[in-house]
Design an enzyme around this catalytic site. Structure first.
Site, short mmCIF file in Angstrom:
data_model
loop_
_atom_site.label_atom_id
_atom_site.label_comp_id
_atom_site.label_asym_id
_atom_site.label_seq_id
_atom_site.Cartn_x
_atom_site.Cartn_y
_atom_site.Cartn_z
NE ARG A 84 5.29 11.33 11.49
CZ ARG A 84 4.98 12.55 11.88
NH1 ARG A 84 5.21 12.93 13.12
NH2 ARG A 84 4.45 13.41 11.03
CG MET A 131 -3.81 7.92 8.93
SD MET A 131 -2.22 7.78 9.81
CE MET A 131 -1.12 7.30 8.50
CE1 TYR A 165 6.05 4.90 3.61
CE2 TYR A 165 4.20 4.47 2.15
CZ TYR A 165 5.28 4.01 2.86
OH TYR A 165 5.60 2.67 2.82
CD GLU A 166 2.32 7.12 7.54
OE1 GLU A 166 1.86 7.94 8.34
OE2 GLU A 166 1.59 6.41 6.82
N GLY A 167 5.01 11.72 6.87
CA GLY A 167 5.81 12.90 7.21
C GLY A 167 7.17 12.78 6.57
#
Length: 590
Positions: free
Chosen positions: A297, A164, A441-443
């Site tokens: 997430r 990604m 990570y991932e927001g």
């Protein structure tokens, strides 16, 4: 060296008793294969075997060796290549994938339990697999038939991996700032140019190809996030017959040297006019990528659970064996000169905190997965719509609350060991380092909290929160768990606070960003209280059939309601005190 053993007894309890998943699946004709209790248990048993026997033994050695990088190539630590080949042959990459293209089609409720085992065994190894699964989901949902037919089968097989590619050096959360460009070609393909950072598995030696999902902007793109499109860019171009062709103009510029997850290749990826294909519609790339992001997430949240479970297992064993001092009540537990440290109140506090939060989190993960299965497979349109609303509401809670508490649990597990927890051979310090990234990570978790409060709770009509609250209230009115009163009180506190924040937001612009993290934590504790009440009710019902297991459930529920749920009182106080204190300093005074 620490060992990992999958908590199968508790996983069976959550899957079969708490949620009665096999009966739920039987009412979902859209499921690719009907999985009964025996089949689900066989999958869990095999998952436990491969994670504990094949993958966990590589955790410490992978951390010690790390990923090496030379001449643009990243090499994983010793043992990873063979283990990944065995893992792929077992079909684990495609466990929940679309059977039309070679996936196994397992329900999400089953795959979240497998992912917990995977992260507990070896977080670095897990990342190579879950990024591929997420990329497959995005392709299956948004790509055209030609792309799906060409790429998904090999990805589900594990011969090809996925990545990604979102973040750029100047654009993290604000993806509207990306500079990567896509130039259309006459043959329908695109030339992708730009540089991406922090790309997990962007380069590795486990698979023969890597399929990058890349965010970029077309020449006529609208400004900001509305101008972003999503492209499939393979490391190696694929011929018409599915065989591998020439190398694409994609390269790894370097790998990051990190605090943890050292056996996971985190790459700087350069796209120099690389050949790619549009996924979905122009300008709709962010929505397509968020299909993958939302999957990741929840998965990264489960990384927090897995690491906490591993920390708990290590700390529990150590506390039962380590002799230090006598019990405070002067009752000798052992015949020697000291008792095991598990007799001491503070050690029990730490262990019970990890246990209560991990088992509560496991139940919550399965609850969110249940909503994902309902939203996809339920034959009832109303049930699908309701479940979709709950998934949107609860995903940021799962990601942030699991990982915030995952770090706390790993630190507590390390603390149980005292000085030995700081020494590498015991494994606890690695868990602290590995789990730390999950909050970032991932927001980042602050972004998850902002999404929950700003968008999911206050940004609309509040329908999703109302649905969740109604479900909890219904349980509290009829439960025989003994926890109806504290659960109802906690729910009222959440609902009243949500309304107060809605009113405050109209005149206090900083109230959402300044309160969202405390709000998410309060929301998480209330959610866990709901599930602990349900689990306690089952423990009372079946206590005589297994006093050891259900007795532990009873006692852990009591600890949660007595010692952990009261944290919401201080969280509410922080929120209601407002944000003036956050802005009392000028920027120069920091």
């Amino acid at each position: 060296m620490p060992e990992f053993n999958a908590p199968l007894r508790d996983m069976r309890f959550v899957l079969n008793e708490l949620f009665q998943a096999p009966a739920l699946w039987a009412d979902m004709p859209g499921l690719a294969q009907q999985i009964d209790a025996e089949t689900a248990d066989a999958i869990l048993q095999e998952a436990a075997s491969i994670t504990s026997g094949l993958i966990a033994p590589l955790n410490r050695s992978g951390d010690e060796e790390g990923v090496s990088f030379s001449d643009g190539k990243a090499a994983t630590p010793a043992g990873f290549l063979d283990a990944y080949a065995t893992y792929s042959r077992g079909g684990w990459v495609g466990l929940s994938g679309n059977p039309e293209y070679g996936g196994l089609g397992a329900p999400k409720m089953l795959s979240v339990l497998f992912e917990e085992m995977l992260y507990a065994a070896n977080s670095s190894f897990a990342l190579y697999s879950v990024l591929s699964s997420g990329a497959c989901l995005a392709l299956d949902t948004h790509a055209d038939e030609a792309l799906k037919s060409r790429y998904l089968p090999a990805m589900y097989e594990g011969r090809w991996a996925g990545s990604m590619c979102l973040t750029e050096a100047h654009a993290g959360t604000d993806l509207g700032l990306i500079r990567s460009r896509a130039e259309p070609c006459t043959d329908g393909s695109y030339r992708i140019s730009g540089s991406k950072i922090f790309i997990t598995g962007g380069e590795q030696d486990l698979t023969e190809n890597i399929i990058h999902l890349v965010l970029a902007k077309l020449p006529d793109a609208a400004p900001g996030a509305k101008g972003i499109s999503l492209f499939l860019v393979p490391k190696v171009l694929v011929n018409e017959d599915g065989s591998l062709g020439s190398r694409n103009t994609v390269s790894c510029g370097s790998i990051e040297h990190k605090m943890g997850i050292k056996a996971s290749a985190t790459c700087v990826m350069n796209f120099d006019g690389a050949t790619g294909w549009l996924i979905g519609e122009p300008g709709k790339g962010l929505a397509a990528m968020f299909t993958m992001m939302n999957y990741e997430r929840l998965s990264i949240g489960i990384q927090g659970l897995g690491c906490a479970e591993a920390s708990y297992q290590n700390a529990r064993k150590y506390a039962q064996e380590r002799l230090q001092s006598r019990s405070a009540d002067k009752t000798a537990v052992s015949a020697g000169i000291a008792d095991p440290i598990i007799v001491h109140g503070d050690v029990r506090r730490m262990l019970l905190t990890i246990k209560a939060m991990t088992e509560g989190g496991r139940a919550f993960a399965c609850y969110v997965a249940q909503q994902l299965d309902l939203s996809k497979y339920s034959p009832d349109p109303h049930a699908r719509s309701r479940a979709s609303l709950l998934v949107a509401l609860l995903t940021p809670v799962a990601k942030a609350f699991f990982t915030d508490n995952g770090l706390e649990s790993c630190v507590l597990g390390q603390q149980v060991f005292g000085g030995h927890g700081y020494i590498r051979e015991w494994g606890q310090e690695q868990l602290v380092r590995d789990v730390r990234i999950a909050q970032i990570y991932e927001g980042t978790n602050g972004i998850q909290a902002l999404d929950l409060l700003g968008r999911k709770v206050l940004g609309g009509s509040g329908e999703a929160l109302q649905l969740f609250a109604d479900e909890i209230r219904e349980h509290a009115q009829h439960t025989r768990s003994g926890y109806a009163t504290p659960l109802q009180s906690a729910l009222d506190r959440l609902v009243d606070l949500s309304q107060w924040l809605r009113e405050q937001a109209a005149s206090h612009p900083h109230i959402i960003s300044g309160s969202c993290v405390e709000y998410l934590h309060l929301f998480g504790f209330v959610s866990y209280a709901y599930l602990w009440s349900r689990m306690a009710e089952l423990a009372d019902r079946y206590y005589d059939t297994d006093t050891q297991f259900y007795g532990a459930k009873r006692a852990t529920a009591e600890f949660f309601f007595a010692r952990l749920l009261p944290r919401i009182e201080s969280l509410e106080a922080c929120i209601r005190n407002g944000t003036n204190s956050l802005y009392a300093l000028t920027a120069e005074q920091f």
